[in-house]
Write an enzyme that holds these catalytic residues in place. Structure first.
Site, PDB file in Angstrom:
ATOM      1  CD  GLU A  52     -61.035 -28.284 -30.494  1.00 41.65           C
ATOM      2  OE1 GLU A  52     -59.983 -28.697 -29.989  1.00 41.65           O
ATOM      3  OE2 GLU A  52     -62.150 -28.689 -30.154  1.00 41.65           O
TER       4      GLU A  52
ATOM      5  CE  LYS B 106     -63.053 -31.141 -31.794  1.00 38.73           C
ATOM      6  NZ  LYS B 106     -61.842 -31.599 -31.078  1.00 38.73           N
TER       7      LYS B 106
ATOM      8  N   GLY C 149     -58.750 -34.339 -32.944  1.00 38.87           N
ATOM      9  CA  GLY C 149     -59.187 -35.467 -32.128  1.00 38.87           C
ATOM     10  C   GLY C 149     -60.600 -35.249 -31.610  1.00 38.87           C
TER      11      GLY C 149
HETATM   12  C1  5RP Z   1     -59.694 -30.221 -27.372  1.00 38.98           C
HETATM   13  C2  5RP Z   1     -60.403 -31.378 -27.975  1.00 38.98           C
HETATM   14  C3  5RP Z   1     -59.599 -32.621 -28.215  1.00 38.98           C
HETATM   15  O1  5RP Z   1     -59.744 -32.977 -29.540  1.00 38.98           O
HETATM   16  C4  5RP Z   1     -60.117 -33.727 -27.346  1.00 38.98           C
HETATM   17  O2  5RP Z   1     -60.097 -33.287 -25.991  1.00 38.98           O
HETATM   18  C5  5RP Z   1     -59.311 -35.002 -27.505  1.00 38.98           C
HETATM   19  O3  5RP Z   1     -58.040 -34.818 -26.986  1.00 38.98           O
HETATM   20  P1  5RP Z   1     -56.920 -35.947 -26.992  1.00 38.98           P
HETATM   21  O4  5RP Z   1     -56.479 -36.103 -28.413  1.00 38.98           O
HETATM   22  O5  5RP Z   1     -55.845 -35.376 -26.101  1.00 38.98           O
HETATM   23  O6  5RP Z   1     -57.529 -37.207 -26.438  1.00 38.98           O
HETATM   24  O7  5RP Z   1     -61.551 -31.339 -28.284  1.00 38.98           O
HETATM   25  O8  5RP Z   1     -60.575 -29.154 -27.108  1.00 38.98           O
END
Ligand code: 5RP
Length: 225
Positions: free
Chosen positions: A108, A99, A87
């Site tokens: 990531e 992110k 995401g």
């Molecule tokens: C985690 C991230 C996630 O991809 C981002 O925070 C989006 O999260 P969500 O799918 O809960 O909206 O970068 O480090």
């Protein structure tokens, strides 16, 4: 009117269709972190036996994968992944992203760097004209928090230590609001070069290869220009 949760599910399902295309007994999938990635992991469970397993970008995702009986590999034992699915907190039309809302951006970025394609799964609320309304998460070595904060303030940011949070790597997250992100690749490089910064949450060198954007009208596919 679909809820944000239903839209996230649609985005995750669209990525699972791509898993269907690449699946095979030797295939390892790169898996991100967050609530949208969780839905992807839950769907990936049905590929048990049809893919070899996954590499996780966080302890949280690793536990979830294992709870579904999926094999989780150490990245050091994997040299190829066709896709990395994750995401984002914000994404723009160039598929540059912010992110790290979950504080997992370092792992990531590492896992994504080994995959052939970064597939970003988001609901439409994450699409922005210009990155930066979401405070930029920056992972910092603990002893460097004050020094890095001063440098980020000189760049126009307002860094705040994320309270009660330690990354999987034992570090601190600074959430930086107020930054003007006119040139994401240049800013990503500049912040990542500050001594004490492990990884900032800008993903623009490169960004995603494909965004699966869930909208009220269905999935919009945005490919990197
Ligand atoms: C985690 C991230 C996630 O991809 C981002 O925070 C989006 O999260 P969500 O799918 O809960 O909206 O970068 O480090």
């Amino acid at each position: 009117m679909l809820s944000q949760q239903e839209l996230k599910q649609q985005a995750a399902d669209a990525a699972l269709e791509i898993v269907e295309q690449v699946a095979g007994p030797d295939v390892i999938i790169g898996v991100g972190t967050g609530s949208t990635a969780d839905l992807f992991i839950d769907g990936l469970a049905r590929f048990k036996g049809r893919v070899r397993g996954a590499v996780a970008s966080s302890e949280r995702s690793a536990k979830r994968l294992q709870a579904h009986g999926l094999a989780v590999f150490d990245l050091n034992d994997v040299d190829h992944m066709p896709i990395y699915v994750d995401g984002a907190d914000e994404i723009d039309g160039r598929l540059h992203m912010i992110k790290g809302g979950g504080g997992a951006q370092t792992r990531e970025k590492i896992v994504a760097s080994v995959a052939d394609r970064f597939i970003c799964i988001v609901d439409e609320s994450k699409l922005v004209e210009r990155l930066g309304a979401f405070p930029l998460p920056v992972e910092v070595i603990p002893m460097a928090v004050a020094a890095v904060s001063r440098t980020l303030a000189r760049l126009g940011g307002r860094p705040a230590v994320r309270q009660g949070f330690t990354t999987d790597n034992g570090n601190v997250i600074l959430d930086v609001s107020g930054l003007t992100i006119a040139d994401a690749p240049a800013l990503e490089l500049e912040i990542n070069n500050i001594p004490g910064v492990v990884t900032c949450g800008l993903f623009s060198r490169p960004g995603a290869d494909l965004a699966l954007l869930a909208t009220q009208q269905g999935i919009r596919r945005l490919a990197r220009p």
